[in-house]
Structure formats: C-alpha cells, structure tokens
Design an enzyme around this catalytic site. Structure first.
Site, PDB file in Angstrom:
ATOM      1  N   LYS A  68       0.815  -1.225   0.000  1.00 22.31           N
ATOM      2  CA  LYS A  68       0.000   0.000   0.000  1.00 22.31           C
ATOM      3  C   LYS A  68       0.848   1.275   0.000  1.00 22.31           C
ATOM      4  O   LYS A  68       0.400   2.318  -0.472  1.00 22.31           O
ATOM      5  CB  LYS A  68      -0.941   0.009   1.210  1.00 22.31           C
ATOM      6  CG  LYS A  68      -2.134  -0.909   1.022  1.00 22.31           C
ATOM      7  CD  LYS A  68      -3.135  -0.779   2.148  1.00 22.31           C
ATOM      8  CE  LYS A  68      -4.322  -1.676   1.896  1.00 22.31           C
ATOM      9  NZ  LYS A  68      -5.376  -1.544   2.885  1.00 22.31           N
ATOM     10  N   ASP A 104     -10.375   2.768   1.655  1.00 24.88           N
ATOM     11  CA  ASP A 104     -10.517   2.091   2.955  1.00 24.88           C
ATOM     12  C   ASP A 104     -11.235   2.984   3.974  1.00 24.88           C
ATOM     13  O   ASP A 104     -12.074   2.507   4.744  1.00 24.88           O
ATOM     14  CB  ASP A 104      -9.140   1.719   3.532  1.00 24.88           C
ATOM     15  CG  ASP A 104      -8.549   0.487   2.869  1.00 24.88           C
ATOM     16  OD1 ASP A 104      -9.320  -0.355   2.364  1.00 24.88           O
ATOM     17  OD2 ASP A 104      -7.309   0.369   2.853  1.00 24.88           O
TER      18      ASP A 104
HETATM   19  P1  NAP Z   1      -0.700  -4.086  10.343  1.00 28.30           P
HETATM   20  O1  NAP Z   1      -0.343  -2.949   9.466  1.00 28.30           O
HETATM   21  O2  NAP Z   1       0.257  -5.223  10.497  1.00 28.30           O
HETATM   22  O3  NAP Z   1      -1.035  -3.482  11.799  1.00 28.30           O
HETATM   23  C1  NAP Z   1      -1.440  -4.296  12.862  1.00 28.30           C
HETATM   24  C2  NAP Z   1      -1.373  -3.516  14.174  1.00 28.30           C
HETATM   25  O4  NAP Z   1      -1.774  -4.424  15.208  1.00 28.30           O
HETATM   26  C3  NAP Z   1       0.016  -3.014  14.566  1.00 28.30           C
HETATM   27  O5  NAP Z   1      -0.139  -1.864  15.339  1.00 28.30           O
HETATM   28  C4  NAP Z   1       0.535  -4.173  15.407  1.00 28.30           C
HETATM   29  O6  NAP Z   1       1.546  -3.804  16.327  1.00 28.30           O
HETATM   30  C5  NAP Z   1      -0.704  -4.546  16.172  1.00 28.30           C
HETATM   31  N1  NAP Z   1      -0.643  -5.908  16.671  1.00 28.30           N
HETATM   32  C6  NAP Z   1      -0.428  -7.038  15.953  1.00 28.30           C
HETATM   33  N2  NAP Z   1      -0.449  -8.124  16.777  1.00 28.30           N
HETATM   34  C7  NAP Z   1      -0.658  -7.639  18.025  1.00 28.30           C
HETATM   35  C8  NAP Z   1      -0.757  -8.235  19.306  1.00 28.30           C
HETATM   36  N3  NAP Z   1      -0.685  -9.574  19.449  1.00 28.30           N
HETATM   37  N4  NAP Z   1      -0.971  -7.439  20.381  1.00 28.30           N
HETATM   38  C9  NAP Z   1      -1.075  -6.114  20.249  1.00 28.30           C
HETATM   39  N5  NAP Z   1      -0.972  -5.465  19.050  1.00 28.30           N
HETATM   40  C10 NAP Z   1      -0.781  -6.226  17.966  1.00 28.30           C
HETATM   41  O7  NAP Z   1      -2.070  -4.772   9.850  1.00 28.30           O
HETATM   42  P2  NAP Z   1      -3.348  -4.044   9.194  1.00 28.30           P
HETATM   43  O8  NAP Z   1      -3.190  -3.966   7.737  1.00 28.30           O
HETATM   44  O9  NAP Z   1      -3.619  -2.804   9.960  1.00 28.30           O
HETATM   45  O10 NAP Z   1      -4.490  -5.155   9.463  1.00 28.30           O
HETATM   46  C11 NAP Z   1      -4.931  -5.444  10.766  1.00 28.30           C
HETATM   47  C12 NAP Z   1      -6.170  -6.331  10.725  1.00 28.30           C
HETATM   48  O11 NAP Z   1      -7.244  -5.657  10.102  1.00 28.30           O
HETATM   49  C13 NAP Z   1      -5.961  -7.635   9.918  1.00 28.30           C
HETATM   50  O12 NAP Z   1      -6.623  -8.673  10.583  1.00 28.30           O
HETATM   51  C14 NAP Z   1      -6.660  -7.351   8.602  1.00 28.30           C
HETATM   52  O13 NAP Z   1      -7.179  -8.529   8.002  1.00 28.30           O
HETATM   53  C15 NAP Z   1      -7.796  -6.442   9.063  1.00 28.30           C
HETATM   54  N6  NAP Z   1      -8.242  -5.542   7.989  1.00 28.30           N
HETATM   55  C16 NAP Z   1      -9.556  -5.596   7.633  1.00 28.30           C
HETATM   56  C17 NAP Z   1     -10.012  -4.756   6.642  1.00 28.30           C
HETATM   57  C18 NAP Z   1     -11.455  -4.815   6.244  1.00 28.30           C
HETATM   58  O14 NAP Z   1     -11.801  -4.389   5.130  1.00 28.30           O
HETATM   59  N7  NAP Z   1     -12.320  -5.272   7.110  1.00 28.30           N
HETATM   60  C19 NAP Z   1      -9.145  -3.834   6.014  1.00 28.30           C
HETATM   61  C20 NAP Z   1      -7.802  -3.809   6.420  1.00 28.30           C
HETATM   62  C21 NAP Z   1      -7.367  -4.678   7.425  1.00 28.30           C
HETATM   63  P3  NAP Z   1       3.106  -4.071  15.978  1.00 28.30           P
HETATM   64  O15 NAP Z   1       3.438  -3.115  14.879  1.00 28.30           O
HETATM   65  O16 NAP Z   1       3.774  -3.795  17.251  1.00 28.30           O
HETATM   66  O17 NAP Z   1       3.196  -5.496  15.506  1.00 28.30           O
END
Ligand code: NAP
Length: 277
Positions: A68, A104
C-alpha cells in the site's frame, strides 16, 4: 473486456476476486479480476504491473499488504485522501495519469454507519482505536474527518505517537496511549479493533481482556472478518453491546473502488451474497 486485479503478498485467501467478479456480473460488464502476488522486495514487478495500467491493458488495481505504501513511488498523482492516509488501495488511469486513491477510509465509515445508529451521540463523540498499523491509519483519518475525538492504544507507544502526529490538522482531537488497562471505558462511545488479534487461526484470542467491565452502550467494530464472528464480538455481545466485524468494510471499499474504475454501482446485496456464506 475490463481487466481488474489485486496486488499484494500473499493473496491466497483474498475475498476480493469473489466481490469484484460478482460486481462485474451484476453490472453486466464483461471482465475479470486477477490476483497479482508480488513479493515485498520485487519493485520491478510492481513497476511493470503499473505500466500495464498506464498502457490501458489493465483498467484498475487494488493494493493490499505489503504494497500500500510501496506503490506510491510509481504513481503520478495521489488523491487528497490517499495523501493524508499515506497509503494507496486503488489505482486507475485518468487523463493519462496514474492515480493512487484510498477507499478504505470511506469504506470503513460507510459500513460503521450501516452497522450502528449514532443519532444519539454527543457533539464530539470519543473512540478508542486498538492498534496503530496500516488499517489504523485509514480508520483514524476517517473518524477524525467525521468529527470524533480519537484515542489510539498500541503495544508500541512510538507507533501510536507516529500515527497521531501524522494528522496535525486535528489538534486536540487525537490522543495516544499504550496503557489499555488504565482506560476509563465510560468515556468512549466506540471501540475499533485494527489489530489482527482474533483472526483465524487464532480465533480464541481477543484484544480486550475477557473480564473487562465495559459499559453496554459502547459500540464495538472489529476490522477482522475471518472468522465471521470474532471472539471480541462474541464476548461483547454477551455483555449486551452492539458489535460488528469488518466484512462490510471489505465490501464497501471494494464497491467504491469498482465505481472509480467502471462508473457503476453494484448493489451491496449481491456483493454480500458473494462472500457471506
Ligand atoms: P498491520 O499494518 O500489520 O497493523 C497491525 C497492528 O496491530 C500493529 O499496530 C501491530 O503492532 C498490532 N498488533 C499485531 N499483533 C498484536 C498483538 N498480538 N498485540 C497487540 N498489538 C498487535 O495490519 P493491518 O493492515 O492494519 O491489518 C490489521 C487487521 O485488520 C488484519 O486482521 C486485517 O485482516 C484487518 N483488515 C480488515 C479490513 C477490512 O476491510 N475489514 C481492512 C484492512 C485490514 P506491531 O506493529 O507492534 O506489531
């Protein structure tokens, strides 16, 4: 014939082909939606694929993790929303220029408002965002733009601070913190989970402690949509809270991208039917 597709890595479980194939069919368009898995370091493949949009062989691309932000250097122009969020999820050609957009934020906001009735909320309602990664950027932008006071809780305070600092146009509306247990949950009207906690296969995990005493009028939106009902959503529903997972956001952001590419608006019922079983 319209050629659309998705750039990301890995892409094995993506629901986007189902949504967009249903959209093409519903709008009576002859076309296809392909997956383009490009490993994180392969910039050349990314550039070559974008050239196919520039030359008109591909009419539209979606972009997901981990590209992205990587695609930005190959784009001619970012829309104001994509610029503010700092990420692109939709690419198309307009007046011979490659445009990077982001659906988004509006996709999230549309589904949030479909899911919950906010008509009784105070002047500037408060939301707690769990996580400060890629999707949190779009969610924070959407909610700030919609007039919410935003608090970000992340396990790495520096990540939450960085995210908060990237929206200087909303002074006083954004707070960051890493201390989840010390929050007074009575001060929030909405909690949004943007972490992957609870996502399959870790379906027995939740970003909130089970014994948390949460006021029952707090709305909960979980971006995770696999499983269809996450542990977080199940737990808070048992507590009497209204809660939703993020399948609707996935559908709304896809429909908005599809409209940018084709000018057509597929009915949401058909898109839901394509993925919700
Ligand atoms: P990302 O960029 O990897 O960000 C994830 C965030 O969660 C980071 O701040 C990460 O912290 C934190 N995190 C991960 N594991 C954790 C844990 N065990 N405890 C506490 N914090 C934790 O991922 P993303 O793209 O934002 O996506 C996140 C989720 O949203 C995914 O499940 C994705 O499938 C979902 N999503 C859904 C949609 C939709 O259309 N519904 C759209 C986008 C994303 P660190 O950096 O410290 O690891």
């Amino acid at each position: 014939m319209i050629h659309l597709g998705l750039i990301g890595y890995p892409l094995g479980h993506s629901l986007s082909p189902k949504v967009h194939t249903a959209a093409l069919k519903a709008c009576g368009l002859d076309g296809d939606y392909s997956l383009f898995p490009i490993p994180p370091d392969n910039k050349q493949a990314l550039e070559e694929l974008l050239e196919r949009v520039r030359s008109g062989t591909i009419q539209g691309l979606n972009v997901t993790i981990p590209h992205k932000q990587n695609v930005i250097e190959f784009i001619d122009e970012l829309t104001p929303t994509a610029k503010l969020i700092g990420a692109v999820n939709t690419i198309y050609l307009k007046d011979e220029r490659l445009i990077g957009d982001n659906t988004d934020a509006s996709g999230f906001l549309r589904d949030l408002k479909n899911a919950f009735d906010f008509s009784n909320l105070s002047f500037q309602p408060s939301v707690l965002i769990l996580g400060a990664g890629g999707s949190a950027r779009a969610v924070v932008y959407a909610l700030l733009h919609d007039g919410w006071k935003v608090t970000i809780s992340a396990r790495r305070i520096e990540q939450a601070t960085k995210l908060a600092n990237s929206f200087p146009d909303y002074p006083g509306s954004i707070i960051h913190s890493s201390n989840l247990p010390t929050f007074n949950f009575h001060s929030f009207q909405l909690i949004v989970n943007t972490t992957p906690i609870g996502m399959s296969p870790n379906i027995n995990e939740s970003p909130l402690p089970e014994n948390l005493s949460l006021p029952s009028n707090v709305f909960i939106y979980d971006l995770v949509y696999n499983p269809r009902e996450t542990k977080l959503v199940k737990d808070v529903k048992q507590n009497g809270n209204q809660a939703a997972t993020g399948l609707g956001m996935l559908i709304e952001q896809a429909a908005l991208a599809f409209e940018l590419w084709t000018g057509k608006q597929p009915t949401r019922e058909i898109l839901w039917k394509a993925v919700d079983h």
